[in-house]
Each structure stands twice: as structure tokens, then as C-alpha cells.
Design an enzyme around this catalytic site. Structure first.
Site, PDB file in Angstrom:
ATOM      1  N   ASP A 137      -6.363  43.102   5.760  1.00 31.11           N
ATOM      2  CA  ASP A 137      -4.949  42.783   5.528  1.00 31.11           C
ATOM      3  C   ASP A 137      -4.015  43.655   6.375  1.00 31.11           C
ATOM      4  OD1 ASP A 137      -5.129  45.263   4.306  1.00 31.11           O
ATOM      5  OD2 ASP A 137      -4.536  44.567   2.309  1.00 31.11           O
ATOM      6  N   HIS A 170      -4.030  47.016   6.581  1.00 31.37           N
ATOM      7  CA  HIS A 170      -3.681  48.347   6.064  1.00 31.37           C
ATOM      8  C   HIS A 170      -4.287  49.464   6.914  1.00 31.37           C
ATOM      9  CE1 HIS A 170      -7.358  48.265   3.112  1.00 31.37           C
ATOM     10  NE2 HIS A 170      -7.671  49.001   4.148  1.00 31.37           N
ATOM     11  N   GLU A 220      -0.930  49.432   1.930  1.00 32.50           N
ATOM     12  CA  GLU A 220      -1.077  47.984   1.892  1.00 32.50           C
ATOM     13  C   GLU A 220       0.180  47.322   2.472  1.00 32.50           C
ATOM     14  OE1 GLU A 220      -3.912  46.954   1.504  1.00 32.50           O
ATOM     15  OE2 GLU A 220      -4.847  47.315  -0.434  1.00 32.50           O
ATOM     16  N   ASP A 223      -7.098  59.209   2.298  1.00 33.09           N
ATOM     17  CA  ASP A 223      -6.759  58.564   1.030  1.00 33.09           C
ATOM     18  C   ASP A 223      -7.850  58.840   0.001  1.00 33.09           C
ATOM     19  OD1 ASP A 223      -8.730  57.034   2.280  1.00 33.09           O
ATOM     20  OD2 ASP A 223      -7.434  55.318   2.607  1.00 33.09           O
TER      21      ASP A 223
HETATM   22  P1  PGA Z   1     -14.131  49.188   6.686  1.00 35.56           P
HETATM   23  O1  PGA Z   1     -12.745  49.566   6.007  1.00 35.56           O
HETATM   24  O2  PGA Z   1     -14.295  50.123   7.816  1.00 35.56           O
HETATM   25  O3  PGA Z   1     -15.173  49.386   5.622  1.00 35.56           O
HETATM   26  O4  PGA Z   1     -14.001  47.765   7.130  1.00 35.56           O
HETATM   27  C1  PGA Z   1     -11.626  49.771   6.804  1.00 35.56           C
HETATM   28  C2  PGA Z   1     -10.402  50.047   5.968  1.00 35.56           C
HETATM   29  O5  PGA Z   1     -10.273  49.472   4.877  1.00 35.56           O
HETATM   30  O6  PGA Z   1      -9.567  50.843   6.410  1.00 35.56           O
END
Ligand code: PGA
Length: 260
Positions: A136, A138, A143, A67
């Protein structure tokens, strides 16, 4: 789905790095899908150690992005292209020319998304996609209520994700609202999905992913549809799992030749 509960983030990083190294040894020009955020860093560190020790030749490896933010200049230190250059390409000595990613600054963003899908297909498809998970639920920047059949497209971040990511910027107002992300349908086409989650903050999303229903409300639950999905979690992230003892026993009795 295979669930592997490890002692800590470093052990998870080592386990996944070993699987990636095995892939690269078997297929030197493999396409390795990488993720950003804090969670995958132990994987990249363990892989970089193998490269530095001369144990792994990554000169033919291809790396692709999951992404990207929309509207951040490519040389902005927090554009995911810049982050991956710093955290993956340089330490793993992967040539820039072997990197694939969508253009978050394209004038025609839908065309850039379609072009990225074509690039992934032309490169033979993703062999191993490393994933993190948002609080959340994702994966990538898909999302909640993202279509489980979605392809690479523009998405709007939830406020929760923007707040989670504000630590990388000079405050919340700087965090972009829009992103390009591989769709869930795109992600599901990778040959092997490996999700790493560490820390207590991920426990709820991890439990919903592994033991909840397949639901677009928890995009990571789509991993239940994939024939080869591995979820690697540390003890704090495993806290809300009902069948943790079963996962532990299964992994403990697994023949070592099987890998993950
Ligand atoms: P993080 O992010 O590893 O910084 O917790 C994970 C994500 O948002 O996919």
C-alpha cells in the site's frame, strides 16, 4: 532520487551491504536504521558474510529500529525487537547495548514515542536508513495519508498490511492492530535513505513512489523530498516504471567512485 534496477534480490542486497560497509568503515560508530520484513534479509545476509570474513568491524556500530508492534511482549518471537535481534544484531555481532528502539509495551505510549525521538537525536541522527515498502506504499508503518511531517507516534495498521504480515503469525487475528513507527518527518531526517523493493507485488507501489506525485496516499513518495534517496529494485518490481531505460542507462554510466 536515484533508481537502481538490479537483476535480483541477492544483487540488491549486495549493493546495499557494500554501501553500509563503506559507511561503517568511514564512521565506525554510525547509526544504521534497519527495517523488518522479508525484503531486507539479503542485505543482512551480505553484511553478516562480511563480518564473518573479518572484513567489517561492527563493534561500535549503532542500530535503530523503524517501527514496533504495540502490545506484543518484548520476548514474543515476532516483536520487531526480537526479529532484529535474530536477523541483525546477532549475525552482525552488534552489542545489545548499541540497539535503540521504542517500547511498544510502555504504559505511556506517547511518552515512549517522544523518548525514542530524543534517543535518535542524542545518538547523532540516523546515518543510513534502510526501508522496505508495503504493497500500500507505506514506509515504516506510516500507512496511507500519514502526515509527511509526522514524528514517531502510534498508528493503526490497514487491513491490507495486517493480511500481508499474517504470514509471520498464527493467522490474522494474532496480528496487532496498533504499532509505533518513526514518522515520515523522522525518516526524512536520516542522512541517506535506501529503499529496497523486490517482486512483482511491489511494482505498483514502486511506480507510484518514483514517478507519481508526492502524496500522503503513497507515503514512500516522500522520498522525492529527500536530497539523498536511493531506490534499489529488482526487475519484477520495476515492471510499471515509465523511465526504466533511463534509470538503467544512468546507473550503467555512473563512475564507480560515486557509490550509491
Ligand atoms: P516485506 O515488507 O519486505 O515483508 O514485503 C515490507 C514492508 O511492509 O515495509
Amino acid at each position: 532520487m536515484e533508481v537502481v534496477i538490479v537483476a535480483d534480490a541477492a544483487a540488491g542486497g549486495q549493493l546495499i551491504a557494500d554501501a553500509v560497509a563503506e559507511l561503517i568503515t568511514r564512521k565506525p560508530d554510525a547509526l544504521f536504521g534497519v527495517a523488518t520484513g522479508s525484503t531486507p534479509l539479503p542485505v543482512y545476509e551480505a553484511l553478516a558474510a562480511k563480518v564473518a570474513a573479518g572484513e567489517l568491524d561492527t563493534s561500535h556500530l549503532k542500530v535503530c529500529q523503524l517501527d514496533e508492534y504495540v502490545g506484543l511482549p518484548a520476548d514474543h518471537p515476532e516483536s520487531y525487537h526480537a526479529v532484529l535481534k535474530r536477523e541483525v544484531l546477532e549475525p552482525l555481532r552488534v552489542p545489545d547495548t548499541n540497539f535503540l528502539g521504542p517500547d511498544g509495551n510502555a504504559e505511556d505510549l506517547p511518552a515512549a514515542c517522544a523518548a525514542y525521538e530524543q534517543q535518535l537525536t542524542a545518538a547523532g541522527g540516523v546515518d543510513l536508513q534502510l526501508l522496505g515498502i508495503g504493497t500500500d506504499g507505506h514506509i515504516g508503518f506510516n500507512e496511507p495519508i500519514s502526515s509527511l511531517a509526522s514524528r514517531t507516534r502510534i498508528k493503526t495498521l490497514t487491513e491490507r498490511t495486517r493480511i500481508d504480515n499474517a504470514r509471520f503469525f498464527n493467522g490474522l487475528p494474532e496480528v496487532p492492530h496498533h504499532v509505533i513507527t518513526q514518522g515520515i518527518g523522522t525518516i526524512l531526517q536520516a542522512r541517506h535513505l535506501v529503499l529496497l523493493a523486490t517482486g512483482h507485488a511491489k511494482a505498483e507501489a514502486v511506480a507510484a513512489t518514483i514517478e507519481g506525485p508526492v502524496s500522503s496516499l503513497i507515503p514512500a513518495s516522500a522520498l522525492q523530498l529527500h536530497p539523498h534517496a536511493t531506490v534499489v529494485i529488482d526487475e519484477p518490481a520495476a515492471q510499471q516504471l515509465k523511465l526504466a531505460d533511463y534509470y538503467r542507462a544512468t546507473y550503467a554510466s555512473k563512475p564507480t567512485w560515486q557509490g550509491i
